[in-house]
Scaffold this motif. Structure first.
Motif, PDB file in Angstrom:
ATOM      1  N   MET A  70       0.917  -1.066   0.208  1.00 29.33           N
ATOM      2  CA  MET A  70       0.661  -0.172   0.287  1.00 29.33           C
ATOM      3  C   MET A  70       1.248   1.423   0.201  1.00 29.33           C
ATOM      4  N   TYR A  71       1.947   1.497   0.603  1.00 26.72           N
ATOM      5  CA  TYR A  71       2.164   2.262   0.709  1.00 26.72           C
ATOM      6  C   TYR A  71       4.259   2.230   0.476  1.00 26.72           C
ATOM      7  N   ALA A  72       4.711   4.008   0.009  1.00 26.04           N
ATOM      8  CA  ALA A  72       6.027   4.157  -0.396  1.00 26.04           C
ATOM      9  C   ALA A  72       6.480   3.501   0.909  1.00 26.04           C
ATOM     10  N   LEU A  73       7.806   3.297   0.695  1.00 25.33           N
ATOM     11  CA  LEU A  73       8.707   3.112   1.993  1.00 25.33           C
ATOM     12  C   LEU A  73      10.109   4.033   2.376  1.00 25.33           C
ATOM     13  N   GLY A  74      10.423   4.372   3.749  1.00 19.19           N
ATOM     14  CA  GLY A  74      11.889   4.686   3.309  1.00 19.19           C
ATOM     15  C   GLY A  74      12.143   4.649   4.906  1.00 19.19           C
ATOM     16  N   TRP A  75      13.580   5.473   4.746  1.00 16.82           N
ATOM     17  CA  TRP A  75      14.400   5.514   6.051  1.00 16.82           C
ATOM     18  C   TRP A  75      15.176   6.865   6.130  1.00 16.82           C
ATOM     19  N   TYR A  83       4.775   9.357  -0.593  1.00 18.20           N
ATOM     20  CA  TYR A  83       6.632   9.175  -1.668  1.00 18.20           C
ATOM     21  C   TYR A  83       5.847  10.690  -1.094  1.00 18.20           C
ATOM     22  N   ALA A  84       4.876  11.454  -2.072  1.00 19.69           N
ATOM     23  CA  ALA A  84       5.241  12.582  -2.070  1.00 19.69           C
ATOM     24  C   ALA A  84       5.356  13.190  -0.818  1.00 19.69           C
ATOM     25  N   ASP A  85       4.771  12.905   0.637  1.00 16.34           N
ATOM     26  CA  ASP A  85       5.533  13.535   2.106  1.00 16.34           C
ATOM     27  C   ASP A  85       6.443  13.171   2.012  1.00 16.34           C
ATOM     28  N   TYR A  86       6.588  11.912   1.367  1.00 11.47           N
ATOM     29  CA  TYR A  86       9.077  12.278   1.881  1.00 11.47           C
ATOM     30  C   TYR A  86       9.339  13.255   0.703  1.00 11.47           C
ATOM     31  N   PHE A 129      24.727   5.531  -0.799  1.00  4.58           N
ATOM     32  CA  PHE A 129      23.205   4.711  -0.209  1.00  4.58           C
ATOM     33  C   PHE A 129      22.613   4.535  -1.233  1.00  4.58           C
ATOM     34  N   THR A 130      22.434   2.742  -0.964  1.00  4.72           N
ATOM     35  CA  THR A 130      21.265   2.610  -2.409  1.00  4.72           C
ATOM     36  C   THR A 130      20.311   2.120  -1.171  1.00  4.72           C
ATOM     37  N   ILE A 131      18.908   2.531  -2.308  1.00  8.52           N
ATOM     38  CA  ILE A 131      17.554   2.189  -1.345  1.00  8.52           C
ATOM     39  C   ILE A 131      16.825   0.819  -1.782  1.00  8.52           C
ATOM     40  N   SER A 132      16.739  -0.208  -1.853  1.00  3.94           N
ATOM     41  CA  SER A 132      15.900  -1.176  -3.030  1.00  3.94           C
ATOM     42  C   SER A 132      14.584  -2.079  -1.993  1.00  3.94           C
ATOM     43  N   ARG A 133      13.976  -2.917  -2.461  1.00  5.35           N
ATOM     44  CA  ARG A 133      12.886  -3.196  -2.134  1.00  5.35           C
ATOM     45  C   ARG A 133      12.521  -4.571  -2.463  1.00  5.35           C
ATOM     46  N   ASP A 134      12.576  -6.613  -1.537  1.00  6.17           N
ATOM     47  CA  ASP A 134      12.454  -6.955  -2.144  1.00  6.17           C
ATOM     48  C   ASP A 134      11.150  -8.042  -2.014  1.00  6.17           C
ATOM     49  N   ASP A 135      10.049  -7.915  -3.135  1.00  4.64           N
ATOM     50  CA  ASP A 135       8.726  -7.960  -3.275  1.00  4.64           C
ATOM     51  C   ASP A 135       8.673  -9.665  -3.020  1.00  4.64           C
ATOM     52  N   ALA A 136       9.734 -10.179  -3.381  1.00  4.91           N
ATOM     53  CA  ALA A 136       9.553 -11.519  -2.278  1.00  4.91           C
ATOM     54  C   ALA A 136       9.167 -11.267  -0.896  1.00  4.91           C
ATOM     55  N   LYS A 137       9.810 -10.933  -0.445  1.00  2.00           N
ATOM     56  CA  LYS A 137      10.617 -11.145   0.832  1.00  2.00           C
ATOM     57  C   LYS A 137      10.005 -10.083   2.125  1.00  2.00           C
ATOM     58  N   ASN A 138       8.845  -9.115   1.111  1.00  2.00           N
ATOM     59  CA  ASN A 138       8.526  -7.756   2.363  1.00  2.00           C
ATOM     60  C   ASN A 138       9.283  -7.293   3.039  1.00  2.00           C
ATOM     61  N   THR A 139      10.624  -6.473   2.395  1.00  2.00           N
ATOM     62  CA  THR A 139      12.161  -6.257   2.944  1.00  2.00           C
ATOM     63  C   THR A 139      12.143  -5.401   1.872  1.00  2.00           C
ATOM     64  N   LEU A 140      12.572  -3.896   3.001  1.00  3.61           N
ATOM     65  CA  LEU A 140      12.428  -3.116   2.546  1.00  3.61           C
ATOM     66  C   LEU A 140      14.414  -2.942   3.289  1.00  3.61           C
ATOM     67  N   TYR A 141      15.488  -2.371   2.005  1.00  2.00           N
ATOM     68  CA  TYR A 141      16.913  -2.457   2.737  1.00  2.00           C
ATOM     69  C   TYR A 141      17.561  -1.348   1.862  1.00  2.00           C
ATOM     70  N   LEU A 142      18.758  -0.871   3.119  1.00  2.97           N
ATOM     71  CA  LEU A 142      19.855   0.460   2.509  1.00  2.97           C
ATOM     72  C   LEU A 142      20.794   0.121   2.621  1.00  2.97           C
ATOM     73  N   ASP A 163       5.988   2.147  -7.399  1.00  3.43           N
ATOM     74  CA  ASP A 163       6.518   2.215  -8.720  1.00  3.43           C
ATOM     75  C   ASP A 163       7.399   2.082  -9.091  1.00  3.43           C
ATOM     76  N   GLY A 164       8.289   2.545  -7.890  1.00  2.00           N
ATOM     77  CA  GLY A 164      10.266   2.038  -8.085  1.00  2.00           C
ATOM     78  C   GLY A 164      10.747   4.115  -8.260  1.00  2.00           C
ATOM     79  N   ALA A 165      10.312   4.764  -7.732  1.00  2.00           N
ATOM     80  CA  ALA A 165      10.529   6.242  -8.499  1.00  2.00           C
ATOM     81  C   ALA A 165      11.187   6.170  -6.234  1.00  2.00           C
ATOM     82  N   ILE A 166      12.669   6.600  -6.722  1.00  2.00           N
ATOM     83  CA  ILE A 166      13.062   6.810  -5.755  1.00  2.00           C
ATOM     84  C   ILE A 166      14.153   8.181  -5.446  1.00  2.00           C
ATOM     85  N   GLY A 167      14.503   8.702  -4.451  1.00  2.36           N
ATOM     86  CA  GLY A 167      14.545   9.906  -4.063  1.00  2.36           C
ATOM     87  C   GLY A 167      16.053   9.333  -2.851  1.00  2.36           C
TER      88      GLY A 167
END
Length: 122
Positions: free
Chosen positions: A31-36, A100-103, A67-80, A54-58
């Motif tokens: 449902m949501y964008a994810l961030g650090w 994402y707009a709030d971020y 730093f590199t942010i990424s998501r693993d959809d198979a594991k529902n996991t966010l990385y930095l 949609d994969g947009a990154i800031g």
């Protein structure tokens, strides 16, 4: 219920690397964008990076190219992935979920985890 659980923090020397992970509850992941975000002692919380559905990154200017942010959809996991760490990167790092707009506007996100501590020594 949104659940965010960070891991991977620790102590490292300047120039070193760490990878933070955040396990995200399934409902939030779809449902949501994810961030650090991070907060150093005596300072306000600041945004670090975010990735939209949609994969947009800031990235914050202070971490671009390191730093590199990424998501693993198979594991529902966010990385930095954090490389070339500097003492000024020392902070508590928080995983977040929201819009994402709030971020981009700098107003933060809706949900935060408990945080994981990163300490970089010179």
């Amino acid at each position: 219920q949104v659940q965010l659980a960070e891991s991977g923090g620790g102590s490292v020397q300047a120039g070193g690397s760490l990878r933070l992970s955040c396990a995200v509850s399934k409902n939030a992941y779809s449902m949501y964008a994810l961030g650090w975000f991070r907060q150093a002692p005596g300072k306000e919380r600041e945004r670090v990076a975010a990735i939209d559905l949609d994969g947009a990154i800031g990235y914050a200017n202070s971490v671009k190219g390191r730093f590199t942010i990424s998501r693993d959809d198979a594991k529902n996991t966010l990385y930095l992935q954090m490389n070339s760490l500097k003492p000024e990167d020392t902070a508590m790092y928080y995983c977040a979920a929201g819009y994402y707009a709030d971020y981009l506007r700098g107003v933060g996100m809706n949900y935060y985890g408990e945080g994981t501590l990163v300490t970089v020594s010179s």
